[in-house]
Design a protein around this motif. Sequence first.
Motif, PDB file in Angstrom:
ATOM      1  N   THR A  50       0.845  -1.192   0.000  1.00 28.93           N
ATOM      2  CA  THR A  50       0.000   0.000   0.000  1.00 28.93           C
ATOM      3  C   THR A  50       0.881   1.242   0.000  1.00 28.93           C
ATOM      4  O   THR A  50       1.949   1.255   0.623  1.00 28.93           O
ATOM      5  CB  THR A  50      -0.888   0.034   1.261  1.00 28.93           C
ATOM      6  OG1 THR A  50      -1.621  -1.179   1.352  1.00 28.93           O
ATOM      7  CG2 THR A  50      -1.852   1.196   1.217  1.00 28.93           C
ATOM      8  N   GLY A  99      -8.498   3.041  -2.755  1.00 29.05           N
ATOM      9  CA  GLY A  99      -9.390   3.108  -1.599  1.00 29.05           C
ATOM     10  C   GLY A  99      -9.238   4.432  -0.881  1.00 29.05           C
ATOM     11  O   GLY A  99      -8.513   5.328  -1.336  1.00 29.05           O
ATOM     12  N   VAL A 101      -8.986   4.453   2.854  1.00 33.94           N
ATOM     13  CA  VAL A 101      -8.440   4.285   4.206  1.00 33.94           C
ATOM     14  C   VAL A 101      -7.067   3.629   4.137  1.00 33.94           C
ATOM     15  O   VAL A 101      -6.892   2.598   3.488  1.00 33.94           O
ATOM     16  CB  VAL A 101      -9.390   3.426   5.070  1.00 33.94           C
ATOM     17  CG1 VAL A 101      -8.823   3.285   6.481  1.00 33.94           C
ATOM     18  CG2 VAL A 101     -10.781   4.070   5.113  1.00 33.94           C
ATOM     19  N   LYS A 103      -4.326   1.479   5.798  1.00 38.95           N
ATOM     20  CA  LYS A 103      -4.166   0.477   6.848  1.00 38.95           C
ATOM     21  C   LYS A 103      -2.854  -0.279   6.666  1.00 38.95           C
ATOM     22  O   LYS A 103      -2.366  -0.422   5.559  1.00 38.95           O
ATOM     23  CB  LYS A 103      -5.329  -0.515   6.815  1.00 38.95           C
ATOM     24  CG  LYS A 103      -6.677   0.046   7.186  1.00 38.95           C
ATOM     25  CD  LYS A 103      -7.719  -1.070   7.180  1.00 38.95           C
ATOM     26  CE  LYS A 103      -9.071  -0.568   7.596  1.00 38.95           C
ATOM     27  NZ  LYS A 103     -10.091  -1.658   7.589  1.00 38.95           N
ATOM     28  N   PRO A 106      -4.463  -4.136   5.012  1.00 41.25           N
ATOM     29  CA  PRO A 106      -5.796  -4.007   4.439  1.00 41.25           C
ATOM     30  C   PRO A 106      -6.278  -5.312   3.813  1.00 41.25           C
ATOM     31  O   PRO A 106      -5.497  -6.233   3.562  1.00 41.25           O
ATOM     32  CB  PRO A 106      -5.603  -2.934   3.363  1.00 41.25           C
ATOM     33  CG  PRO A 106      -4.189  -3.109   2.934  1.00 41.25           C
ATOM     34  CD  PRO A 106      -3.437  -3.500   4.180  1.00 41.25           C
ATOM     35  N   THR A 107      -7.587  -5.352   3.565  1.00 39.22           N
ATOM     36  CA  THR A 107      -8.181  -6.479   2.846  1.00 39.22           C
ATOM     37  C   THR A 107      -8.821  -5.949   1.571  1.00 39.22           C
ATOM     38  O   THR A 107      -8.870  -4.735   1.340  1.00 39.22           O
ATOM     39  CB  THR A 107      -9.235  -7.177   3.705  1.00 39.22           C
ATOM     40  OG1 THR A 107     -10.320  -6.269   3.913  1.00 39.22           O
ATOM     41  CG2 THR A 107      -8.660  -7.598   5.049  1.00 39.22           C
ATOM     42  N   THR A 109     -11.812  -5.626   0.850  1.00 37.40           N
ATOM     43  CA  THR A 109     -12.999  -4.801   1.114  1.00 37.40           C
ATOM     44  C   THR A 109     -12.648  -3.349   1.428  1.00 37.40           C
ATOM     45  O   THR A 109     -13.536  -2.492   1.472  1.00 37.40           O
ATOM     46  CB  THR A 109     -13.826  -5.388   2.265  1.00 37.40           C
ATOM     47  OG1 THR A 109     -13.001  -5.463   3.431  1.00 37.40           O
ATOM     48  CG2 THR A 109     -14.349  -6.772   1.916  1.00 37.40           C
ATOM     49  N   ASP A 110     -11.383  -3.055   1.648  1.00 42.06           N
ATOM     50  CA  ASP A 110     -10.966  -1.678   1.916  1.00 42.06           C
ATOM     51  C   ASP A 110     -10.793  -0.862   0.642  1.00 42.06           C
ATOM     52  O   ASP A 110     -10.475   0.331   0.710  1.00 42.06           O
ATOM     53  CB  ASP A 110      -9.643  -1.683   2.692  1.00 42.06           C
ATOM     54  CG  ASP A 110      -9.816  -2.213   4.103  1.00 42.06           C
ATOM     55  OD1 ASP A 110      -9.010  -3.077   4.516  1.00 42.06           O
ATOM     56  OD2 ASP A 110     -10.764  -1.777   4.793  1.00 42.06           O
TER      57      ASP A 110
END
Length: 124
Positions: A50, A99, A101, A103, A106-107, A109-110
């Motif tokens: 990320t 995305g 957010v 994190k 993350p997964t 769904t993020d």
Amino acid sequence: QVQLVESGGGLVQAGTSLRLSCAASGGTFSSYVMAWFRQAPGKEREYLATVGRSGFTTYYEDSVKGRFSISRDNAKNTVFLQMNNLKAEDTAVYYCAAGRVLKVHPTTTDFTSWGQGTQVTVSP
């Protein structure tokens, strides 16, 4: 919603390097957290790395830390994944995602936007 198109995949030999690109359009690229995932045949989609909105903050899955490097160029609306010392087990379809957010782990769904993927095949 931003649209994403990956490129740079191909067939390479183990031990070599490859740089993937993901071009974004249709949104404010600098407002998105960007990430790379991959999916091998018969396996779930796997998180790799990320990068935050400014490009200064990066996170990596342990399995690729030290070999892969994520970066972005907000002026060119592009995110990159530099992959070094490739192994046969890196063979997969690689996806970029956008995305909101940031994190550490993350997964899927993020992330709300996904590219179509680019195939990377590493021969032993």
